[in-house]
Design an enzyme around this catalytic site. Sequence first.
Site, PDB file in Angstrom:
ATOM      1  N   LYS A 114       0.829  -1.207   0.000  1.00  0.00           N
ATOM      2  CA  LYS A 114       0.000   0.000   0.000  1.00  0.00           C
ATOM      3  C   LYS A 114       0.864   1.257   0.000  1.00  0.00           C
ATOM      4  O   LYS A 114       0.514   2.255  -0.635  1.00  0.00           O
ATOM      5  CB  LYS A 114      -0.962  -0.004   1.196  1.00  0.00           C
ATOM      6  CG  LYS A 114      -2.028  -1.091   1.067  1.00  0.00           C
ATOM      7  CD  LYS A 114      -3.069  -1.070   2.165  1.00  0.00           C
ATOM      8  CE  LYS A 114      -4.002  -2.277   1.970  1.00  0.00           C
ATOM      9  NZ  LYS A 114      -5.308  -2.107   2.568  1.00  0.00           N
ATOM     10  N   LYS A 197      -4.575 -11.224  -7.318  1.00  0.00           N
ATOM     11  CA  LYS A 197      -5.876 -11.291  -6.641  1.00  0.00           C
ATOM     12  C   LYS A 197      -6.762 -10.151  -7.131  1.00  0.00           C
ATOM     13  O   LYS A 197      -6.266  -9.082  -7.516  1.00  0.00           O
ATOM     14  CB  LYS A 197      -5.716 -11.245  -5.114  1.00  0.00           C
ATOM     15  CG  LYS A 197      -5.273  -9.915  -4.570  1.00  0.00           C
ATOM     16  CD  LYS A 197      -5.466  -9.808  -3.048  1.00  0.00           C
ATOM     17  CE  LYS A 197      -5.058  -8.404  -2.592  1.00  0.00           C
ATOM     18  NZ  LYS A 197      -5.376  -8.072  -1.238  1.00  0.00           N
ATOM     19  N   LYS A 200      -9.464  -3.821  -5.375  1.00  0.00           N
ATOM     20  CA  LYS A 200      -9.866  -2.469  -5.753  1.00  0.00           C
ATOM     21  C   LYS A 200      -8.701  -1.699  -6.371  1.00  0.00           C
ATOM     22  O   LYS A 200      -8.859  -0.982  -7.331  1.00  0.00           O
ATOM     23  CB  LYS A 200     -10.291  -1.764  -4.481  1.00  0.00           C
ATOM     24  CG  LYS A 200     -11.552  -1.081  -4.327  1.00  0.00           C
ATOM     25  CD  LYS A 200     -12.799  -1.138  -4.756  1.00  0.00           C
ATOM     26  CE  LYS A 200     -13.937  -0.425  -5.047  1.00  0.00           C
ATOM     27  NZ  LYS A 200     -15.185  -1.031  -4.922  1.00  0.00           N
TER      28      LYS A 200
END
Length: 330
Positions: A114, A197, A200
């Site tokens: 992230k 995977k 978003k």
Amino acid sequence: HRRPRALSGIQPTAGSFHLGNYLGAVRQYVALQETHDAFYMVVDLHAITVPQEPAALRANTRLAVAQLLAAGLDPERCTLFVQSHVPEHAQLGWVMNCLTGFGEASRMTQFKDKAAKQGADRATVGLFTYPILQVADILLYQADAVPVGEDQRQHIELTRDLADRFNTRFGDTFTVPAPHIVKEVAKIYDLQDPAIKMSKSASTPKGLINLLDEPKATAKKVKSAVTDTDTVIRFDPAEKPGVSNLLTIYSTLTGRTIAELEKEYEGRMYGALKTDLAEVMVEFVTPFRARTQEYLDDPDTLDVILARGAEKARAVAAGTLAAAYDRIGL
Ligand code: ADP
Ligand code: NA
């Protein structure tokens, strides 16, 4: 004897939950209501680890609650609340920060992913410590089981380590939780790139199924899912990741076994599988969208559910925090 406890949280992301969130996590939330004393929250404190527009965050938090209800959470059978309504999360979060090694926190791969997306200078200290807030989220409720997807396994390990560390240093205080990961659906893959995977942030729009999208658009995405150059419909994640992902989704949404599906599609083309799965998906998302909208159209009911949820959650969280403070000497 009390039932075992379950606890999990989901982010108030913009727009909608995606199919990975639903199959990997939310479906298990619904199932565990029957067997566990279950606590589920929308983690708005986690959402602000990356920039948020205030009005959008507020709306997305309510949208997430509406979707959890639409998916089958029943406020009579579980405790459903918003994280920031229970101040004990931030308070125990601080305690856990002070128990975590800097190097230990630096090894969290979700943070690294992230932070890389944010850019080194923009990533916040809150993003760095969010896995530790998650530790507090879980320990506050003395959770035995934490239903999550595979990507959260490392955070549950950290939670177990910190619970043990606290218990050893200050005396038995926290239940050491275990991840509740359903292997078959722990990682739903991107429809266009079955090597990654569904998510978003990493998926392209065509690879990501948002539950609240137009059903027609969703059907189209399923029909154009990437498979392989072979023609056999067989569950083989290593050799046939695209087809296997579709079979997993199909099997979970219909309750039919993979073996049954392999048999039904023996000798048939990928197009037949995709067309049928598109129909299954439309049948699933259509009522889901309608139910979500019903909850959004009734803000008073949502407020009552959340106020009662926060009250029930606080009753447990406050007791745990008080015990922890006492042990530490606060
Ligand atoms: P995201 O991972 O998209 O940022 P969250 O962190 O809010 O969303 O995750 C909510 C839950 O959904 C977590 O338990 C996570 O493990 C699960 N999850 C997310 N993506 C997937 C996926 N592709 N397959 C299975 N579970 C997933
Ligand atoms: Na995640």
